[in-house]
Motif scaffolding. Sequence first.
Motif, PDB file in Angstrom:
ATOM      1  N   ASP A  30       0.846  -1.193   0.000  1.00 31.60           N
ATOM      2  CA  ASP A  30       0.000   0.000   0.000  1.00 31.60           C
ATOM      3  C   ASP A  30       0.873   1.231   0.000  1.00 31.60           C
ATOM      4  OD1 ASP A  30      -3.043  -0.464   0.376  1.00 31.60           O
ATOM      5  OD2 ASP A  30      -2.103  -1.970   1.645  1.00 31.60           O
ATOM      6  N   THR A  31       0.391   2.264  -0.659  1.00 32.03           N
ATOM      7  CA  THR A  31       1.136   3.513  -0.763  1.00 32.03           C
ATOM      8  C   THR A  31       0.246   4.670  -0.338  1.00 32.03           C
ATOM      9  OG1 THR A  31       2.498   2.655  -2.565  1.00 32.03           O
ATOM     10  CG2 THR A  31       2.330   5.049  -2.381  1.00 32.03           C
ATOM     11  N   VAL A  32       0.788   5.568   0.470  1.00 29.07           N
ATOM     12  CA  VAL A  32       0.070   6.800   0.803  1.00 29.07           C
ATOM     13  C   VAL A  32       0.905   7.993   0.329  1.00 29.07           C
ATOM     14  CG1 VAL A  32      -1.216   5.832   2.736  1.00 29.07           C
ATOM     15  CG2 VAL A  32       0.999   6.889   3.161  1.00 29.07           C
ATOM     16  N   SER A  86       5.488   3.908   0.868  1.00 29.45           N
ATOM     17  CA  SER A  86       4.990   2.593   0.451  1.00 29.45           C
ATOM     18  C   SER A  86       5.361   1.582   1.518  1.00 29.45           C
ATOM     19  CB  SER A  86       5.627   2.147  -0.870  1.00 29.45           C
ATOM     20  OG  SER A  86       5.108   2.866  -1.946  1.00 29.45           O
TER      21      SER A  86
END
Lengths: 334, 334
Positions: free
Chosen positions: A56-58, A143
């Motif tokens: 997951d990436t923010v 990530s």
Amino acid sequence: MGARDRGAGDLLSVNELALLARIEALLGSPGGRVLVGPGDDAAVVRAGGVAVTSIDTVVDGVHFELATHSPGDVGHKALAVALSDLAAMGAAPGEAYVSLALPGSVGEEQAVELVDAMRTLAAATGTTIAGGDVVGSPVLTVSVTVTGWADSVERLVRRGGSRPGDLVGVTGQLGGAGAGLMILQGAEPGDLAPDEREGLLRRHRRPEPRLAEGAALAATGVSAMIDVSDGIATDAGHLADRGGVGIELRLAELPLTPGVDAVARHARRDPAELAASAGDDYELLFTAPADRRSAVESAVPAVTWLGEVRAGAGLVLVGAGGAAVDLRGFEHTR
Amino acid sequence: MGARDRGAGDLLSVNELALLARIEALLGSPGGRVLVGPGDDAAVVRAGGVAVTSIDTVVDGVHFELATHSPGDVGHKALAVALSDLAAMGAAPGEAYVSLALPGSVGEEQAVELVDAMRTLAAATGTTIAGGDVVGSPVLTVSVTVTGWADSVERLVRRGGSRPGDLVGVTGQLGGAGAGLMILQGAEPGDLAPDEREGLLRRHRRPEPRLAEGAALAATGVSAMIDVSDGIATDAGHLADRGGVGIELRLAELPLTPGVDAVARHARRDPAELAASAGDDYELLFTAPADRRSAVESAVPAVTWLGEVRAGAGLVLVGAGGAAVDLRGFEHTR
């Protein structure tokens, strides 16, 4: 931990080797199944059973705003949203691998604060941060890849297992993260209780992955599960699509986080529709055969039953008056 | 594959659910040890022995420029640099997990082209793309986590195992990626042969992870290994530091990619110093006990011996005249 863009000075204000050394010191020597931790070309972990992995990436301005989120909030959230995927499978968390893409505006202290909050959540959840890298970037991007472990794939819960007649349940409460975001954007009622305000902001800034609940639900034999990242209206749709079934949810049954009602009414929105369409709550939405109902309630007391699985296709949301309601998934405002 | 930022329309021009569907169709059903592939909360992989994991991120304007790299170049490079870390451990590649952060300027066709090139490299190296996510971002950023597998940690090669008396070797040729970048930046001699020009650009745009060489070197009993990502002068320093030893390298022995000599002289730089300080070649630098020399040469013919490990600390680069030379690691130009 590694750094590949030495000298990208206008993008990365920190000395990345010094930062990596501080991060390695902060993380300490990994234990457990981690045989080689940060500092080599790759991490090495003793394996067995099945590995369960999600990335997951923010991104600043998309999933958070540095203006209203501390570096610690960002680190916590980046790891939490990745761990939430393991919770939704019922897997036990194992290792996390972290890539920090840092702009020049983020200094060494802030980067360390980000990693430290991640380390705190990792410790609380039994996760080991086993590797990562640091690069320069015009925009703060984090990530996280997490790997969890299970004895076999049969112990895990997938999205597509719902069957007609199953009950639909959800852990915890909904709408809090969305209402917290609305407060940050200025939609705040004057009479909101301070503890409710703090609770809503915390739901937005520091989501908690429901790992214990996910493992307990998997053990009771639930038929399908997903984490509520895009809003229950969207995520229930995924369960219906993957399972080849219809799902009917009763909006009046939605468990609302305290304060959601006040924030929604202040913004002239229906509280249940807000809670159904807002994302980022990271509760677990699941279906279970009706004969598992009491087993589920014993294993995870904080469960609310919301609806049923039907033959057919698609999601139907039933409003308080008994009529079907049409909602869109939560949309980030920028 | 998942998407968490529905509606971030100014950042993500594509319909991300349509894109995810195309990517899933492109990737097909994963086989081998992958039990659950893209489309669920997480991927599930049959595990055994030890898992070897690395995460790498490439960012537009830092590690590549969309102006001079096709989307396929970007996808290839993002996976290649991650796989190179597995090569440096001697691990067999297994699965890749891909996070695409896409700006509005990158359309669906370009995103598919990026993933398709990644899929081609994955197929060529025995890697399965087992999961990922798509998010919006102001800048194209690709994070790739790769997991490889080995029977035990003893079969792998770490950075810190060099001992005094060991020989220092490198696979392939150096300086090509750096000279390719210089060509893209306009430093191109008029008389550069077309095939050399293409070769240098290819080394920069489409690096090849040395997986077969890494596995073969691990099997021969090399004592330490690292991939040449930051330039041999920097990466040999890492081997020296981690091993608690000194390393002496002879610049005159550096194997130059054809065309490096011409590009360096055109820019009034010493070719060997360019090849030692330029990064992104992704060859393997290793040390081996002297009695493993012929075994290494049999296993990996394309090896050049560059120097020796000494008692002491730090890296000494010996120039053609026999004197020590001081170099800095390669710096990206922006």
